[in-house]
Structures are given as C-alpha cells and as structure tokens.
Design a protein around this motif. Structure first.
Motif, short mmCIF file in Angstrom:
data_model
loop_
_atom_site.label_atom_id
_atom_site.label_comp_id
_atom_site.label_asym_id
_atom_site.label_seq_id
_atom_site.Cartn_x
_atom_site.Cartn_y
_atom_site.Cartn_z
N GLY A 120 -17.61 -6.55 15.69
CA GLY A 120 -17.38 -5.67 14.55
C GLY A 120 -16.14 -6.05 13.78
N PRO A 121 -15.91 -5.39 12.65
CA PRO A 121 -14.74 -5.72 11.82
C PRO A 121 -13.44 -5.30 12.49
CG PRO A 121 -15.83 -3.76 10.98
CD PRO A 121 -16.72 -4.30 12.08
N PRO A 122 -12.39 -6.09 12.33
CA PRO A 122 -11.08 -5.69 12.86
C PRO A 122 -10.45 -4.64 11.94
CG PRO A 122 -10.90 -7.77 11.70
CD PRO A 122 -12.35 -7.42 11.68
N ASP A 123 -9.38 -4.05 12.43
CA ASP A 123 -8.58 -3.15 11.60
C ASP A 123 -7.68 -4.00 10.69
OD1 ASP A 123 -9.71 -0.98 12.88
OD2 ASP A 123 -8.17 -0.95 14.43
N VAL A 124 -7.73 -3.74 9.38
CA VAL A 124 -7.06 -4.59 8.40
C VAL A 124 -6.13 -3.75 7.55
CG1 VAL A 124 -7.39 -6.18 6.46
CG2 VAL A 124 -9.04 -6.14 8.34
N SER A 125 -4.96 -4.31 7.24
CA SER A 125 -4.04 -3.74 6.25
C SER A 125 -3.52 -4.87 5.36
CB SER A 125 -2.88 -3.00 6.92
OG SER A 125 -2.08 -3.90 7.67
N VAL A 126 -3.38 -4.57 4.07
CA VAL A 126 -2.98 -5.57 3.08
C VAL A 126 -1.81 -5.03 2.27
CG1 VAL A 126 -3.74 -7.01 1.15
CG2 VAL A 126 -5.35 -6.40 2.94
N SER A 127 -0.81 -5.87 2.01
CA SER A 127 0.34 -5.50 1.17
C SER A 127 0.76 -6.70 0.33
CB SER A 127 1.51 -5.01 2.03
OG SER A 127 1.92 -6.01 2.94
N GLY A 128 1.37 -6.42 -0.83
CA GLY A 128 1.79 -7.48 -1.74
C GLY A 128 3.15 -8.05 -1.38
N CYS A 129 3.38 -9.32 -1.77
CA CYS A 129 4.67 -9.97 -1.53
C CYS A 129 5.04 -10.88 -2.71
CB CYS A 129 4.63 -10.75 -0.21
SG CYS A 129 3.28 -11.94 -0.06
N GLY A 130 4.84 -10.42 -3.93
CA GLY A 130 5.20 -11.20 -5.11
C GLY A 130 4.00 -11.92 -5.68
N ASN A 131 3.81 -13.17 -5.28
CA ASN A 131 2.63 -13.94 -5.69
C ASN A 131 1.74 -14.23 -4.48
OD1 ASN A 131 4.30 -15.72 -4.38
ND2 ASN A 131 3.91 -17.42 -5.77
N CYS A 132 1.74 -13.32 -3.50
CA CYS A 132 0.97 -13.51 -2.27
C CYS A 132 0.59 -12.15 -1.71
CB CYS A 132 1.77 -14.32 -1.25
SG CYS A 132 3.36 -13.57 -0.80
N ASN A 178 -1.15 -12.86 8.73
CA ASN A 178 -1.48 -14.00 7.89
C ASN A 178 -0.96 -13.76 6.48
OD1 ASN A 178 -3.55 -15.88 9.44
ND2 ASN A 178 -4.06 -13.76 9.95
N MET A 179 -0.75 -14.85 5.74
CA MET A 179 -0.29 -14.76 4.35
C MET A 179 -1.25 -15.54 3.45
SD MET A 179 3.36 -15.93 2.62
CE MET A 179 4.27 -14.72 3.57
N ILE A 180 -1.68 -14.89 2.38
CA ILE A 180 -2.53 -15.53 1.38
C ILE A 180 -1.66 -15.84 0.17
CG2 ILE A 180 -4.63 -15.31 0.00
CD1 ILE A 180 -5.54 -13.15 1.96
N THR A 181 -1.44 -17.11 -0.13
CA THR A 181 -0.48 -17.52 -1.13
C THR A 181 -1.16 -17.98 -2.42
OG1 THR A 181 -0.43 -19.72 -0.14
CG2 THR A 181 1.22 -18.15 0.62
N TYR A 182 -0.32 -18.38 -3.39
CA TYR A 182 -0.75 -18.93 -4.68
C TYR A 182 -1.64 -17.96 -5.45
CZ TYR A 182 0.95 -23.20 -2.49
OH TYR A 182 1.73 -24.12 -1.85
N ASN A 207 -14.62 -3.39 5.47
CA ASN A 207 -14.67 -2.87 4.10
C ASN A 207 -13.57 -3.55 3.28
OD1 ASN A 207 -16.77 -1.04 4.64
ND2 ASN A 207 -15.32 0.47 5.43
N PRO A 208 -13.73 -3.63 1.96
CA PRO A 208 -12.68 -4.24 1.13
C PRO A 208 -11.37 -3.44 1.21
CG PRO A 208 -14.75 -4.07 -0.08
CD PRO A 208 -14.92 -3.27 1.18
N HIS A 209 -10.28 -4.15 1.33
CA HIS A 209 -8.94 -3.55 1.30
C HIS A 209 -8.20 -4.16 0.11
CE1 HIS A 209 -9.20 -1.66 5.34
NE2 HIS A 209 -10.03 -2.67 5.57
N CYS A 210 -7.75 -3.32 -0.82
CA CYS A 210 -7.20 -3.80 -2.09
C CYS A 210 -5.69 -3.52 -2.16
CB CYS A 210 -7.90 -3.13 -3.27
SG CYS A 210 -9.71 -3.39 -3.29
N ALA A 211 -4.98 -4.42 -2.84
CA ALA A 211 -3.53 -4.27 -3.03
C ALA A 211 -3.11 -5.16 -4.20
CB ALA A 211 -2.76 -4.63 -1.77
N PHE A 212 -1.99 -4.77 -4.84
CA PHE A 212 -1.38 -5.59 -5.89
C PHE A 212 -0.41 -6.58 -5.24
CE2 PHE A 212 -2.90 -2.14 -8.49
CZ PHE A 212 -3.21 -2.74 -9.70
N THR A 213 -0.37 -7.80 -5.77
CA THR A 213 0.57 -8.77 -5.26
C THR A 213 2.01 -8.33 -5.49
OG1 THR A 213 0.29 -9.94 -7.37
CG2 THR A 213 -0.97 -10.75 -5.48
N SER A 214 2.27 -7.69 -6.63
CA SER A 214 3.56 -7.08 -6.93
C SER A 214 3.28 -5.86 -7.78
CB SER A 214 4.48 -8.07 -7.67
OG SER A 214 3.89 -8.52 -8.87
#
Length: 316
Positions: A120-132, A178-182, A207-214
């Motif tokens: 099953g899907p893992p528990d996910v959290s997303v936050s912005g870090c400028g351009n990542c 993990n970090m998603i860059t560029y 499910n989709p987890h949405c966040a602004f990069t900044s």
C-alpha cells in the motif's frame, strides 16, 4: 432384529450424508496482513460452523489455525500470524461442520506472503525549500510480523505542476527523506508516491500531496506594487503639466513685458527722460526658451533701468 438393522442403516446414512462444502475460498493480502475469506455452500444449515487449516509446503503437514476453529458464516480468518515465513509458500483449506455432520475440505490456491501481498501507499508529507521540494516517506503502521520497510527497495515519485499539468516521474532508492530539485520557485507541485520491492510488483500509489516550492506572492504585495506604479504615473503627469503651464506663464509674461517696454520710452520722452534702446535687450530675451529661469533673470535686468528712468523723471 429387523428394527435393529433399520436403526443401524439410519445412523449410517446420517453419518455418510455430508453438508455442502464452503466455496469461493481465497486469500487476500495488503501490507503483509493476510485474510482468508469464503462463502457457505448452498443449503448450508444455519447452525453450521467452519474450521481452517494451513499447510506449509516445506513441512508438508496440515495444522489448524487457533483463531479460526469455529467461524460462522460471513466471518473471515486472519492468517497474518500463521504465515510466519514471508518467503515460504502456504495453502489453506476450510471445512463446514455441525454437531452431527461435516463437509468436504475446500482448498485455496498457493500463497506466498511476500510476493502476493499488495504494498500500500506510504505516509507522505511534502514541503517547499525554494526551488525544490522536501519529500518525507513514513512506513504505515500494520499488525504484520515483519516491518514493511525491510521489503521496500525503490520509491516511484510522480511530480505534477498544478498550473499546466506538466509532469515527470522519478525512480529513487528508498529513503525516508528525499529532495526533488530543479523546480520553479513560487509554483505549486503535486506529488504521488508508491514503493516497490525486488519480490513484489503489486503496489498502490498514494493520494496527491501538494505544496509550493516557496511562498507565492501575497495579494497585499501585489496591491503595493500597483499602488506605487500608479503614484509614479501620477507624479509624471503632474511634472509634465507643471512644465507646460510654466512655459505658458513665461510666454504671457514676455508679451506683457514687451508691451510695457514699448510704452515706457514714450513716457520718458514726455517727462524729458532720455529714450532707452530696448530692442537689443528684447531680442536677447526672446532667444531664451519658454519656462526657463533665464527668462525671469533677463526680465529683472530690464526692469532695473526702467525704474531708474521713472525715478529721474520724478525728480525733474
């Protein structure tokens, strides 16, 4: 004697006639939690119970499942603790019984916990870090004997830009952070995550987890920028108006001064004052641009002789 034979025959028929066997026996598994389900056979008596046994292929012996000895119709059997070895293969079987009758055994298909479970899907959290984006993955809590993170090998990440739907995917080694860059700063992205194993391709995405990069620009900052632009435009129009209006004033003053200088020599002649030559000075005045400070300076220089001429006439 005949009555005894009839009684023995009746008891033989009762023992030999069995009740319907269960049907639709299957084992489902999600995040290493294994559940056996079934349906009673047609015309199964209402007082029927069901018992479950499992066979571990490496040992080749049937043994009963302690928590599934007297199931009722509609109940399921939890085999999570019975399937202790995730790499071994198991078979389950179920039988219906009453106080006087039993059914035939119904056998399930072969089952391997690790390869047949659904991750099953893992528990996910997303936050912005400028351009990542910072991506945190946590293993969901289950009652399985094994830790799910021991089986996780890769993380499949789908990234989608909210404003136009542009998306891409990443296949990363399993890590909790993990970090998603560029990425573009100040833009919202939505992330969907699933995990894979070397022995299992059955997975469910989160499910989709949405966040602004900044943080995006707030409405108040936009209002301030628009207000400043409006103020600069108004100031520019005001300065333009002052320049045009000042030029017109200088032009009117020059015309008035020309008339005055033309009139004063006549007055000086009537009073006995020496005439003044003002043509050169007037022409010099006309050479200056409208609205400049030199226009006023020249006018002051011309007025001085006029005053002296007028004072001399009064003394006479």
């Amino acid at each position: 004697m005949m009555g005894l034979w009839i009684l023995l025959l009746h008891l033989h028929l009762v023992v030999c006639v069995s009740i319907p066997a269960p049907c639709n026996v299957s084992i489902s598994s999600f995040n290493m939690e294994h559940i056996l389900s079934f349906l009673p056979g047609l015309e199964t008596p209402s007082d029927t119970h069901f018992t479950v046994q499992i066979l571990r292929l490496r040992r080749n012996t049937w043994r009963p499942v302690a928590v599934c000895l007297e199931l009722k119709a509609g109940q399921t059997c939890d085999l999570t603790r019975a399937f202790k070895d995730p790499f071994d293969h198991y078979i389950a079987r179920i039988q219906a019984f009453t106080s006087t009758q039993t059914s035939n055994w119904t056998v399930s298909g072969q089952f391997q916990p690790l390869s047949d479970t659904v991750l099953g899907p893992p528990d996910v959290s997303v936050s912005g870090c400028g351009n990542c984006l910072l991506l945190q993955i946590r293993v969901p809590t289950t009652k399985g004997l094994q830790q799910l993170k021991d089986f996780y090998r890769r993380v499949v990440v789908y990234v989608r830009r909210s404003r136009d739907g542009v998306q891409f995917s990443l296949n990363l080694p399993y890590k909790e952070d993990n970090m998603i860059t560029y990425l573009q700063p100040g833009v919202e992205y939505c992330v969907t995550v699933s995990v894979t194993s070397f022995f299992n391709s059955n997975r469910v995405s989160s499910n989709p987890h949405c966040a602004f990069t900044s943080p995006p620009r707030s409405k108040s900052s936009v209002i301030v920028v628009v207000s400043l632009l409006g103020a600069f435009c108004a100031l520019g129009f005001l300065l333009t108006g002052l320049v045009v209006y000042g030029g017109q004033l200088c032009f009117e003053f020059r015309k008035l001064l020309h008339r005055t200088l033309s009139y004063i020599p006549l007055q000086c002649q009537n009073r006995g004052c020496a005439p003044m030559v003002v043509s050169d000075q007037i022409s010099a005045l006309q050479q200056h641009k409208d609205g400049s400070a030199d226009c006023l300076l020249t006018a002051n220089r011309l007025v001085q002789p006029l005053r002296s001429c007028s004072e001399g006439a009064e003394e006479d």
